[in-house]
Scaffold this motif. Structure first.
Motif, short mmCIF file in Angstrom:
data_model
loop_
_atom_site.label_atom_id
_atom_site.label_comp_id
_atom_site.label_asym_id
_atom_site.label_seq_id
_atom_site.Cartn_x
_atom_site.Cartn_y
_atom_site.Cartn_z
N VAL A 32 16.98 97.29 51.48
CA VAL A 32 16.95 96.36 50.34
C VAL A 32 17.55 97.09 49.14
N ILE A 33 18.67 96.62 48.68
CA ILE A 33 19.37 97.25 47.55
C ILE A 33 18.61 96.91 46.27
N THR A 34 18.29 97.94 45.49
CA THR A 34 17.55 97.66 44.25
C THR A 34 18.40 97.88 43.00
N VAL A 52 13.44 88.65 54.56
CA VAL A 52 14.84 88.36 54.22
C VAL A 52 15.04 88.66 52.74
N PRO A 53 15.92 89.62 52.40
CA PRO A 53 16.20 89.84 50.98
C PRO A 53 17.10 88.72 50.45
N GLN A 54 16.87 88.32 49.23
CA GLN A 54 17.71 87.26 48.63
C GLN A 54 18.02 87.58 47.18
N GLY A 55 19.27 87.26 46.78
CA GLY A 55 19.67 87.42 45.38
C GLY A 55 19.81 86.04 44.76
N GLY A 56 21.06 85.63 44.51
CA GLY A 56 21.29 84.34 43.87
C GLY A 56 21.28 83.17 44.83
N ASN A 57 21.19 83.46 46.13
CA ASN A 57 21.19 82.42 47.17
C ASN A 57 22.46 81.57 47.10
N THR A 58 23.59 82.22 46.84
CA THR A 58 24.88 81.50 46.85
C THR A 58 25.69 81.83 48.11
N GLY A 59 25.12 82.64 48.99
CA GLY A 59 25.82 83.01 50.23
C GLY A 59 26.14 81.76 51.04
N LEU A 60 27.24 81.82 51.79
CA LEU A 60 27.73 80.61 52.47
C LEU A 60 27.69 80.72 53.99
N ALA A 112 33.51 82.10 41.53
CA ALA A 112 33.10 80.89 40.80
C ALA A 112 31.57 80.78 40.74
N SER A 113 30.89 81.51 41.62
CA SER A 113 29.42 81.50 41.63
C SER A 113 28.83 82.54 40.67
N ARG A 114 29.64 83.03 39.73
CA ARG A 114 29.28 84.18 38.89
C ARG A 114 27.94 84.03 38.15
N ALA A 135 25.86 93.39 49.28
CA ALA A 135 25.39 93.18 50.66
C ALA A 135 26.39 92.36 51.48
N THR A 136 27.23 91.55 50.80
CA THR A 136 28.23 90.77 51.53
C THR A 136 29.64 91.35 51.37
N ASN A 137 29.77 92.42 50.60
CA ASN A 137 31.09 92.94 50.23
C ASN A 137 31.98 91.79 49.76
N ALA A 142 25.32 84.37 41.51
CA ALA A 142 25.49 85.48 42.46
C ALA A 142 25.12 86.79 41.79
N THR A 143 24.44 87.65 42.53
CA THR A 143 23.90 88.87 41.94
C THR A 143 24.66 90.11 42.41
N VAL A 144 24.43 91.18 41.67
CA VAL A 144 25.04 92.46 42.01
C VAL A 144 24.71 92.84 43.46
P1 FAD Z 1 22.50 85.81 48.51
O1 FAD Z 1 23.17 84.53 48.86
O2 FAD Z 1 21.15 85.73 47.94
O3 FAD Z 1 22.49 86.75 49.78
C1 FAD Z 1 23.65 87.00 50.52
C2 FAD Z 1 23.35 88.08 51.57
O4 FAD Z 1 23.04 89.31 50.91
C3 FAD Z 1 22.16 87.77 52.46
O5 FAD Z 1 22.41 88.26 53.76
C4 FAD Z 1 21.03 88.53 51.81
O6 FAD Z 1 20.00 88.89 52.73
C5 FAD Z 1 21.74 89.76 51.29
N1 FAD Z 1 21.10 90.32 50.09
C6 FAD Z 1 20.90 89.71 48.90
N2 FAD Z 1 20.29 90.54 48.06
C7 FAD Z 1 20.09 91.69 48.72
C8 FAD Z 1 19.49 92.94 48.38
N3 FAD Z 1 18.96 93.17 47.18
N4 FAD Z 1 19.46 93.92 49.31
C9 FAD Z 1 19.99 93.73 50.55
N5 FAD Z 1 20.56 92.56 50.93
C10 FAD Z 1 20.61 91.57 50.02
N6 FAD Z 1 32.12 84.83 47.99
C11 FAD Z 1 33.23 85.61 47.96
O7 FAD Z 1 33.25 86.66 48.59
N7 FAD Z 1 34.33 85.22 47.25
C12 FAD Z 1 34.38 84.09 46.51
O8 FAD Z 1 35.39 83.78 45.90
C13 FAD Z 1 33.19 83.28 46.49
N8 FAD Z 1 33.14 82.18 45.73
C14 FAD Z 1 32.02 81.39 45.77
C15 FAD Z 1 31.99 80.24 44.97
C16 FAD Z 1 30.87 79.41 45.00
C17 FAD Z 1 30.84 78.18 44.14
C18 FAD Z 1 29.77 79.74 45.84
C19 FAD Z 1 28.55 78.88 45.87
C20 FAD Z 1 29.79 80.88 46.61
C21 FAD Z 1 30.92 81.72 46.58
N9 FAD Z 1 30.97 82.90 47.32
C22 FAD Z 1 32.08 83.69 47.28
C23 FAD Z 1 29.83 83.27 48.18
C24 FAD Z 1 28.70 84.03 47.46
O9 FAD Z 1 28.69 83.78 46.08
C25 FAD Z 1 28.82 85.51 47.74
O10 FAD Z 1 28.62 85.76 49.11
C26 FAD Z 1 27.84 86.39 46.95
O11 FAD Z 1 28.16 87.72 47.22
C27 FAD Z 1 26.37 86.15 47.29
O12 FAD Z 1 25.57 86.73 46.28
P2 FAD Z 1 24.04 86.28 46.11
O13 FAD Z 1 23.42 87.14 45.08
O14 FAD Z 1 23.98 84.83 45.86
O15 FAD Z 1 23.47 86.66 47.54
#
Ligand code: FAD
Ligand code: MLT
Ligand code: ZN
Length: 448
Positions: A227-229, A90-98, A156-158, A168-170, A161-163
Motif C-alpha cells: 500500500v503506497i502511502t 483493496v487499496p483505493q485512491g480516487g476510484n477513477t481506475g477503468l 482528465a480525471s485530475r 499503482a497503475t503507472n 485521481a490520486t498520486v
Molecule cells: P484508483 O482507481 O483508486 O485505483 C487504481 C488502482 O490503483 C487499483 O488497482 C488500486 O488498488 C490501486 N491503488 C490505489 N491507491 C493505491 C495505494 N495507495 N497503494 C497501492 N495501490 C493503490 N488513465 C491514464 O493512464 N491516462 C489517462 O489519460 C486517463 N484519463 C482518464 C480520464 C477519466 C475521465 C477517467 C475517469 C479516468 C482516466 N484514467 C486515465 C484512468 C485513471 O484516472 C487512472 O488509472 C488513475 O491512475 C487512477 O487513479 P486513482 O487514484 O483514481 O486510483
C-alpha cells in the motif's frame, strides 16, 4: 449498530488460505474501528456505495467495510489487522481506475487512502516534492505551478485521481510523448507491506547507485504488492508561453504521425464518432470545417508543417473536445473500455479491422497517438465479453500490448496470464509470493 453487507468472500471461499483461522467479521470491524477511529470505518451500504462502484458503472462490488486511515501508522495498523484476520483488502485512491482494480469484488476490506493528503514544500534543489498517497493530480499540479514548476502527468480525471493511484497503475495521459509516464516521475516511495512493515526510499538523492531499487516494483503493481502511502515526485519546467494547440482533420492516423516534430508536447486523436458525440453532449460548435475519419490534436512549441489544403484550427481551448470524450461516452451507457497499444506501422490497419468487427454496438476510437495507444470503447454491445476477446486477440496478433496505460485490473487477468511471456509471469508470481504470501492484497487483480 454496524450493518455488515456481506462477509462471505472475506471469511470463506478461495480468498483466505484454508489453514488460517479467521476472526469473526464483527471482531474485525471493531479492531479496525480501534485502529482508525469508529467514524472512519463505514459499514452502512449507502455510505459504502461510492467506494464499491467503479467510475463507469461496469463493476459494482461489496466491501466488508470501507476504512479511511488518516496516517501512515493507521495504514500499518489496518494492514496488520487484515493480515491477522486473513481478511483481503483493496487499496483505493480516487476510484477513477477503468479496469475494475479499485473495487472490492468479493467482500474485501476497502482501504481508502484519500485522507493521506499531505503535500510537502517544493524542493528546488532536487526539483521534487513529497506527496501523500491521497493528493489529487490537480492539487499537485497547482502546487508545482505556484513554484513555477510543473508535474508532468496529466489526465482528465485530475481532480479525483490520486498520486498513489497513478503510481499503482503507472498512468500515462497526454504528455507521455514529451515527459514520460508516471514511472519516469517517481524518485522515491513509502510503502506499507502486507505484514504491516514500512519501507521508504523518500530521502534518496537525485541519483544513486546502491543496488537494485526493489521498491520500484510497486509502480504498476495495482495494489497487489503493497500500500503506497507517499511518493517523492520529479517536477519539471512548465510549458513555454508560445505553446500552440492545433486540431487537424485527416483520414488516416499515419498522416497524424507526420505532425510529430521538434517542440512536440502532446499528440492525441479521436474519430468522427467521438467528435459527434462530444458536440452533442457538451453543446459545442463544430471545431473545424469538413468531415473526417480522424481528428488529431497537437500541442507544440514548434512550427507545424501543414499544407495549404489542411483543415486545421489553432486554439488552446480545443482540448475540451478531447478531454470530454470519456464523460460523454459514459453518458451513452455503460461502455466496454479497452485500452491497448499497437505498433505504429499497424495503427490504420488496426483501426480499420476494429471498425469492421460485428460488435453490434457503437464503436469509439481515441487515444494517445505517439504510443500507438487506442482507447477502443463500445457502447450497447449485447456481448461485450466476446467483443473484448476479439479486440484483444487482434491486438496480440498484431504484436501490440493488451494494456497501454490503465493496467490489467480484473478486466484482463485471463488475457494477461495467457499472453505474457511465461518467464515474466513466473517472476511476477515469485515476487507476489515473497511480498504477499497469504494473498491479502487486492487478490482479484492479476491472479484472479
Ligand atoms: P484508483 O482507481 O483508486 O485505483 C487504481 C488502482 O490503483 C487499483 O488497482 C488500486 O488498488 C490501486 N491503488 C490505489 N491507491 C493505491 C495505494 N495507495 N497503494 C497501492 N495501490 C493503490 N488513465 C491514464 O493512464 N491516462 C489517462 O489519460 C486517463 N484519463 C482518464 C480520464 C477519466 C475521465 C477517467 C475517469 C479516468 C482516466 N484514467 C486515465 C484512468 C485513471 O484516472 C487512472 O488509472 C488513475 O491512475 C487512477 O487513479 P486513482 O487514484 O483514481 O486510483
Ligand atoms: C483518456 O485518454 O481519455 C483516458 O485514458 C480515459 C479513457 O480511456 O476513456
Ligand atoms: Zn488515455
Amino acid at each position: 449498530m454496524n450493518c455488515i453487507e456481506s462477509t462471505d468472500a472475506m471469511v470463506g471461499g478461495d480468498l483466505v488460505p484454508e489453514s488460517r483461522s479467521v476472526s469473526p467479521a464483527v471482531g474485525l470491524i471493531g479492531d479496525l474501528g480501534e485502529a482508525v477511529g469508529p467514524d472512519q470505518v463505514l459499514t452502512e451500504p449507502d455510505l459504502k456505495a461510492g467506494y464499491v462502484r467503479d467510475w463507469t458503472g461496469r463493476w459494482i462490488g461489496n466491501a466488508a467495510a470501507v476504512v479511511r486511515p488518516g496516517s501512515v501508522e493507521e495504514v500499518q495498523r489496518v494492514v496488520r489487522i487484515c493480515q491477522e484476520a486473513g481478511a483481503p483488502l483493496v487499496p483505493q485512491g480516487g476510484n477513477t481506475g477503468l479496469v475494475g482494480g479499485s473495487i472490492p469484488h468479493r467482500g474485501e476490506v476497502l482501504v481508502s487512502l484519500r485522507r493521506l493528503d499531505r503535500l510537502g514544500p517544493v524542493d528546488h534543489g532536487t526539483r521534487s516534492v513529497i506527496a501523500g498517497a491521497g493528493v489529487t493530480l490537480g492539487r499537485l499540479q497547482a502546487h508545482a505551478r505556484e513554484e513555477d514548476l510543473a508535474y508532468a502527468v496529466d489526465l482528465a480525471s485530475r481532480d479525483s485521481a490520486t498520486v498513489a493511484g497513478t503510481i499503482a497503475t503507472n498512468a500515462g495521459g497526454a504528455y507521455v510523448v514529451s515527459r514520460g509516464d508516471t514511472r519516469r516521475q517517481v524518485l522515491g516511495l513509502e510503502v506499507v507491506l502486507a505484514d504491516g512493515s514500512l519501507v521508504s526510499s523518500l530521502e534518496t538523492l537525485p541519483k544513486v547507485s546502491t543496488g537494485p531499487d526493489v521498491i520500484q516494483t510497486m509502480i504498476g503493481s495495482e495494489g497487489t504488492l503493497g500500500v503506497i502511502t507517499s511518493a517523492r515526485l520529479r517536477l519539471s519546467t512548465p510549458s513555454e508561453s508560445e505553446l500552440m494547440v492545433v486540431l487537424v482533420g485527416m483520414d488516416t492516423l499515419t498522416d497524424g504521425l507526420r505532425l510529430m516534430g521538434p517542440g512536440l508536447r502532446a499528440i492525441e486523436f479521436f474519430d468522427r464518432a467521438c467528435l459527434e458525440a462530444v458536440i452533442e453532449h457538451r453543446g459545442l460548435a463544430r471545431p473545424i470545417p469538413g468531415d473526417f475519419l480522424f481528428y488529431v490534436l497537437v500541442e507544440t512549441t514548434g512550427n507545424l508543417a501543414l499544407d495549404e489544403s489542411s483543415s486545421a484550427v489553432v486554439d488552446r481551448s480545443l482540448w475540451v473536445y478531447r478531454e470530454s470524450i470519456t464523460e460523454t461516452i459514459n453518458g451513452l451507457g455503460v461502455p466496454l473500455k479497452l485500452d491497448v497499444a499497437v505498433p505504429l506501422d499497424r495503427i490504420d490497419g488496426f483501426a480499420a479491422v476494429v471498425r469492421a468487427l460485428d460488435t453490434s454496438g457503437e464503436v469509439f476510437l481515441y487515444g494517445h497517438l505517439a504510443e500507438g495507444n487506442f482507447h477502443v470503447n463500445v457502447v450497447g454491445s449485447p456481448d461485450p465479453d466476446r467483443a473484448s476477446e476479439e479486440i484483444l486477440g487482434l491486438v496480440v496478433s498484431m504484436g501490440g500490448a493488451i494494456a497501454s496505460e490503465h493496467g490489467i485490473g480484473v478486466a484482463k487477468t485471463d488475457r494477461w496470464r495467457r499472453t505474457t511471456d511465461p518467464g515474466s509471469i513466473e517472476l511476477a508470481r515469485r515476487v507476489k509470493e515473497a511480498l504477499d504470501p497469504n494473498r491479502i492484497l487486492n487478490p482479484g487483480v492479476f491472479w484472479g
